[in-house]
Every structure is written in structure tokens, then in C-alpha cells.
Design a protein around this motif. Structure first.
Motif, PDB file in Angstrom:
ATOM      1  N   ASN A 184       0.710  -0.900   0.278  1.00 48.93           N
ATOM      2  CA  ASN A 184      -0.465  -0.140  -0.004  1.00 48.93           C
ATOM      3  C   ASN A 184       1.390   1.084   0.092  1.00 48.93           C
ATOM      4  O   ASN A 184       0.537   2.326  -0.535  1.00 48.93           O
ATOM      5  N   PHE A 185       1.801   1.338   0.747  1.00 47.17           N
ATOM      6  CA  PHE A 185       2.838   2.375   0.605  1.00 47.17           C
ATOM      7  C   PHE A 185       3.502   2.419  -0.518  1.00 47.17           C
ATOM      8  O   PHE A 185       3.549   3.842  -0.809  1.00 47.17           O
ATOM      9  N   HIS A 186       4.037   1.166  -1.032  1.00 48.00           N
ATOM     10  CA  HIS A 186       4.179   1.421  -2.313  1.00 48.00           C
ATOM     11  C   HIS A 186       3.745   2.147  -3.601  1.00 48.00           C
ATOM     12  O   HIS A 186       3.575   2.913  -4.561  1.00 48.00           O
ATOM     13  N   LEU A 187       2.466   1.902  -3.327  1.00 50.95           N
ATOM     14  CA  LEU A 187       1.447   2.439  -4.201  1.00 50.95           C
ATOM     15  C   LEU A 187       0.554   4.093  -4.080  1.00 50.95           C
ATOM     16  O   LEU A 187       0.554   4.366  -5.193  1.00 50.95           O
ATOM     17  N   GLN A 188       1.267   3.817  -2.954  1.00 55.81           N
ATOM     18  CA  GLN A 188       0.703   5.101  -2.994  1.00 55.81           C
ATOM     19  C   GLN A 188       2.027   6.633  -3.589  1.00 55.81           C
ATOM     20  O   GLN A 188       1.835   7.403  -4.488  1.00 55.81           O
ATOM     21  N   ASP A 189       2.938   5.953  -3.195  1.00 56.24           N
ATOM     22  CA  ASP A 189       4.156   6.590  -4.250  1.00 56.24           C
ATOM     23  C   ASP A 189       4.302   6.648  -5.990  1.00 56.24           C
ATOM     24  O   ASP A 189       4.645   7.350  -6.404  1.00 56.24           O
ATOM     25  N   LEU A 190       3.509   5.247  -6.471  1.00 54.26           N
ATOM     26  CA  LEU A 190       3.884   4.857  -7.565  1.00 54.26           C
ATOM     27  C   LEU A 190       2.345   5.974  -7.742  1.00 54.26           C
ATOM     28  O   LEU A 190       2.376   6.375  -8.975  1.00 54.26           O
ATOM     29  N   SER A 191       1.023   6.652  -7.182  1.00 49.78           N
ATOM     30  CA  SER A 191       0.521   7.151  -7.802  1.00 49.78           C
ATOM     31  C   SER A 191       0.788   8.619  -8.148  1.00 49.78           C
ATOM     32  O   SER A 191      -0.019   9.149  -9.068  1.00 49.78           O
ATOM     33  N   LEU A 192       1.802   9.077  -7.780  1.00 52.36           N
ATOM     34  CA  LEU A 192       2.232  10.464  -7.419  1.00 52.36           C
ATOM     35  C   LEU A 192       2.753  10.362  -9.070  1.00 52.36           C
ATOM     36  O   LEU A 192       2.675  11.588  -9.921  1.00 52.36           O
ATOM     37  N   HIS A 193       3.297   9.357  -9.445  1.00 49.15           N
ATOM     38  CA  HIS A 193       3.738   9.120 -11.537  1.00 49.15           C
ATOM     39  C   HIS A 193       2.260   9.083 -11.917  1.00 49.15           C
ATOM     40  O   HIS A 193       2.549   9.267 -13.184  1.00 49.15           O
ATOM     41  N   TYR A 194       0.836   9.195 -11.991  1.00 48.05           N
ATOM     42  CA  TYR A 194      -0.384   9.064 -12.391  1.00 48.05           C
ATOM     43  C   TYR A 194      -1.018  10.020 -12.535  1.00 48.05           C
ATOM     44  O   TYR A 194      -0.875  10.651 -11.558  1.00 48.05           O
ATOM     45  N   PRO A 195      -1.949   9.797 -12.845  1.00 47.37           N
ATOM     46  CA  PRO A 195      -2.880  11.124 -13.410  1.00 47.37           C
ATOM     47  C   PRO A 195      -3.756  10.714 -12.361  1.00 47.37           C
ATOM     48  O   PRO A 195      -5.584  11.372 -12.009  1.00 47.37           O
ATOM     49  N   THR A 196      -4.141   9.388 -11.769  1.00 47.13           N
ATOM     50  CA  THR A 196      -4.974   8.784 -10.901  1.00 47.13           C
ATOM     51  C   THR A 196      -4.768   8.049  -9.980  1.00 47.13           C
ATOM     52  O   THR A 196      -3.619   7.441 -10.088  1.00 47.13           O
ATOM     53  N   ASN A 225      -9.879  -1.086  -2.027  1.00 51.82           N
ATOM     54  CA  ASN A 225      -8.575  -0.217  -0.883  1.00 51.82           C
ATOM     55  C   ASN A 225      -7.987  -1.040   0.269  1.00 51.82           C
ATOM     56  O   ASN A 225      -7.926   0.049   0.976  1.00 51.82           O
ATOM     57  N   GLN A 226      -8.889  -1.811   0.166  1.00 55.11           N
ATOM     58  CA  GLN A 226      -8.088  -2.420   1.377  1.00 55.11           C
ATOM     59  C   GLN A 226      -8.468  -4.282   1.001  1.00 55.11           C
ATOM     60  O   GLN A 226      -8.068  -4.743   0.490  1.00 55.11           O
ATOM     61  N   ALA A 227      -7.649  -5.290   2.656  1.00 53.66           N
ATOM     62  CA  ALA A 227      -7.474  -6.474   2.685  1.00 53.66           C
ATOM     63  C   ALA A 227      -8.703  -7.188   3.134  1.00 53.66           C
ATOM     64  O   ALA A 227      -8.483  -6.967   4.786  1.00 53.66           O
ATOM     65  N   VAL A 228      -8.763  -8.149   2.990  1.00 53.42           N
ATOM     66  CA  VAL A 228      -9.614  -8.581   3.788  1.00 53.42           C
ATOM     67  C   VAL A 228      -9.349  -9.806   4.085  1.00 53.42           C
ATOM     68  O   VAL A 228      -9.039 -10.768   2.971  1.00 53.42           O
ATOM     69  N   TRP A 229      -9.472 -10.509   5.008  1.00 54.57           N
ATOM     70  CA  TRP A 229      -8.959 -12.058   5.440  1.00 54.57           C
ATOM     71  C   TRP A 229     -10.212 -13.017   5.865  1.00 54.57           C
ATOM     72  O   TRP A 229     -11.259 -12.219   5.813  1.00 54.57           O
ATOM     73  N   SER A 230      -9.900 -14.714   4.592  1.00 54.56           N
ATOM     74  CA  SER A 230     -11.044 -14.918   4.864  1.00 54.56           C
ATOM     75  C   SER A 230     -11.423 -15.151   6.511  1.00 54.56           C
ATOM     76  O   SER A 230     -10.704 -15.412   7.171  1.00 54.56           O
ATOM     77  N   ALA A 231     -13.040 -15.837   6.429  1.00 54.80           N
ATOM     78  CA  ALA A 231     -13.153 -15.753   8.426  1.00 54.80           C
ATOM     79  C   ALA A 231     -12.789 -17.202   8.649  1.00 54.80           C
ATOM     80  O   ALA A 231     -12.641 -17.136   9.502  1.00 54.80           O
ATOM     81  N   SER A 232     -12.003 -17.759   8.256  1.00 49.17           N
ATOM     82  CA  SER A 232     -11.302 -19.281   8.255  1.00 49.17           C
ATOM     83  C   SER A 232     -10.056 -18.792   8.472  1.00 49.17           C
ATOM     84  O   SER A 232      -9.345 -19.626   9.351  1.00 49.17           O
TER      85      SER A 232
END
Length: 337
Positions: free
Chosen positions: A276-288, A326-333
Motif C-alpha cells: 500500500n505504501f509503494h502504491l501511494q508513491d506510485l500514484s504520484l506518477h499517474y493522473p489517478t 483499497n483494503q485487504a480482507v482476510w477469509s473468515a477461517s
């Protein structure tokens, strides 16, 4: 249009997954020929001892050899044992000089597929020298030197040819199993690698990633930008997941990672946070903004089928999308940190 299934010959189906089975079948055929020729030439007392010795040796050796080859792949010592046994057989069968040299081709075949090229090269030289010694050993074969010139060098040339074929097939196999855009393995390669790995018998983690709003990125900014996003995310996964942790582009904008359960849930959660941190940095290089949703699941028991584990991770991914992305969900088990 209805797709027509291509029917393949049984021998193509047998050898395409493991070409070394060709060598197994050639040896059993040779044993059958040895037994047949022993019966035909039994009245010739001068040849009886050699033929009987060869038949007994192969009848004992081949079942043991086949068992080792199937259960332990092909140890290099086994290939060298094959080569030495063929040198002996060349002498025993020198009056029928075609069968032993032809089976020696099968030995070179397996050497080229199972050993490093240098060792396969020396196996082929051993067979060539052994053949030369067999035809020259008293009583020498008629036209011995002609036979040596035409047969002995063939083993080395055949080994070189098979090595080149092995490299070319390896290149095509790598090409077929690699996603051209990200450089990651594709779905087929991941599933095959998992089945061949020791991890298949153990418990695992599976994480499925799906790029958020990827269709809108393609529609608004073009497929070139979309391809750049996929390529950059693939690079992030390669950086964060180590050798032995299977990573692949599973299809479209979906990526999949398989890790051993020895990786703690806390360590896995920390890696997801780094993504998620790397994606935040990556987003600075894209228009979205570039974000991903993830579904995480763990095996219920050792050796659980991978597809069952993927299905639970996919269900968790669906929940992540439903909860706002924009999140991770862990299986109920799955135990979470």
C-alpha cells in the motif's frame, strides 16, 4: 464456432510431458530383443554365455532402474551406470552391432535431458570410445575402422544436438509460462510450479490482488497507461516476495501470491502494508490514484487443493470490493494478527 479438440497419438501424449520416458521404453524394447535373440541363437554355443549373461543382467537391472527413475527423477550416477552397462553390452553383442549402439542413443538422450551439458558430453564420449573398443576387441569385427568412423562420433554430435534442442524447448516453455507485460509467471505456470513444489503437501497462504477501478483507468487514460500500471505493480510484487514464494499475474488485473504458512500473519500483514505504501508513491506518477483490493486465505490442512484455497481468497476479495475497495480482507477461517 465449435472448437475441435486435436487428437494426439498415444506416444506423443506419453513423451510430451517427460521426454525421458523415451529412454525407459527403448531399454525395455532392448530387453525384449535380447531375450528373443537369445532364444534364436541358443544353439550357437559360442554365443550362449554372452547372450544369457546380457539377458539376466537387463532383466534384473531394468526394474530397479525404472523404479529409481520414476521415484527419484534421474540421478546423475544412474546415467553413468547406464553408459557403463552399454559399453559392456556393446562387447557382448558385437556380432549384432546395431542394437547396442541404437540403445546407446537412448542413453545419450537421457544424459542430455538430465545432466549438465558438460557431463552429457563426457557420457557421449564414453559411449563412443566404448563402441570403438568393442568392435576392435579380439575377435575384431570385419571393417572395424569403417564402423568406428561412422558410429562412434555420432554420440557426441547427438548430445550436442539434444542440448541445443533442450535449450530451445526451455526457451519456449519459459515464454509460454511468462506474462509478457509484467514478466511474472502466468496462471498456468504458477499452478504447475505449485504442484511440483514441496509446498503442495504443506499448508499455505494465498493472496489475490485486484487493481481497483482498472477499467476506468483504461477508459479515461488509455490502455498504455493501464499497461504501465500493471507493469509497475508486478515490479512491486517481485520486490516484496522472495524466491520460493510463488507470484503470478493470475489474469487481467488480478495477481496471485502463494506463501508457506511459516510466514506469520503479522509478517504478511506488514508486507501488505508495504504494498500500500509503494502504491501511494506510485500514484504520484499517474493522473489517478492507484489502489488494490486483496483477499487473504490460509489452508485448513496440509495438502489442501490450491483451487479450494484460491476460492476462499477470491470470496474475501469480493468482500473487500463490496466494503469500498483499497483494503485487504482476510477469509473468515483465517487468523489475523
Amino acid at each position: 464456432m465449435k472448437e475441435t479438440k486435436v487428437q494426439q497419438s498415444w506416444w506423443i501424449r506419453r513423451y510430451e510431458r517427460d521426454p525421458r520416458k523415451f529412454g525407459d521404453d527403448a531399454r525395455w524394447l532392448f530387453l525384449g530383443l535380447v531375450i528373443a535373440m537369445t532364444a534364436v541363437y541358443w544353439p550357437h554355443h559360442a554365443m550362449r554365455a554372452n547372450m544369457l549373461s546380457s539377458a539376466v543382467l537387463w532383466a534384473v537391472y531394468l526394474p530397479i532402474r525404472t523404479y529409481i527413475r520414476i521415484h527419484y527423477r534421474t540421478p546423475s550416477s544412474l546415467v553413468w551406470t547406464d553408459a557403463l552397462s552399454m559399453v559392456v553390452n556393446m562387447y557382448w553383442w558385437k556380432w549384432l552391432p546395431v542394437s547396442a549402439p541404437l540403445l546407446s542413443v537412448a542413453v545419450v538422450w537421457e544424459a542430455a535431458w538430465s545432466l549438465p551439458v558438460a557431463q552429457a558430453f563426457w557420457v557421449s564420449i564414453l559411449l563412443g570410445v566404448g563402441y570403438a573398443g568393442a568392435v576392435l576387441w579380439p575377435p575384431a569385427l570385419p571393417h572395424a575402422w569403417d564402423s568406428i568412423v561412422f558410429v562412434a562420433p555420432f554420440y557426441t554430435l547427438f548430445a550436442v544436438l539434444l542440448y541445443l534442442l533442450r535449450r530451445q524447448l526451455g526457451y519456449f516453455e519459459t515464454l509460454a509460462g511468462t506474462d509478457y507485460l509484467t514478466g511474472l509467471p502466468n496462471r498456468r505456470q504458477l499452478l504447475e510450479s505449485y504442484q511440483k513444489s514441496p509446498q503442495a503437501a504443506l499448508r499455505s497462504w494465498v493472496v489475490i490482488f485486484d487493481m481497483d477501478n482498472f477499467k476506468q483507468i483504461n477508459d479515461r487514460f488509455g490502455h498504455i497507461v493501464g499497461d504501465m500500471v500493471l507493469r509497475d505493480f508486478g515490479r512491486i510484487l517481485r520486490q516484496l516476495f522472495r524466491t520460493g514464494e510463488l507470484t503470478a499475474r493470475y489474469g487481467g488485473e488480478e495477481f496471485l501470491v502463494v506463501l508457506p504458512l511459516s510466514v506469520s500473519s503479522a509478517a504478511l500483514k506488514e508486507r501488505l502494508a508495504r504494498i500500500n505504501f509503494h502504491l501511494q508513491d506510485l500514484s504520484l506518477h499517474y493522473p489517478t490514484p492507484v489502489t488494490v483490493s486483496a483477499g487473504v486465505a490460509q489452508s485448513w490442512h496440509d495438502g489442501e487443493p490450491l483451487m479450494a484455497l484460491i476460492a476462499r481468497a477470491d470470496e474475501a476479495l469480493y468482500q473487500a470490493k463490496a466494503r469500498g475497495k483499497n483494503q485487504a480482507v482476510w477469509s473468515a477461517s483465517t487468523s489475523t494478527p
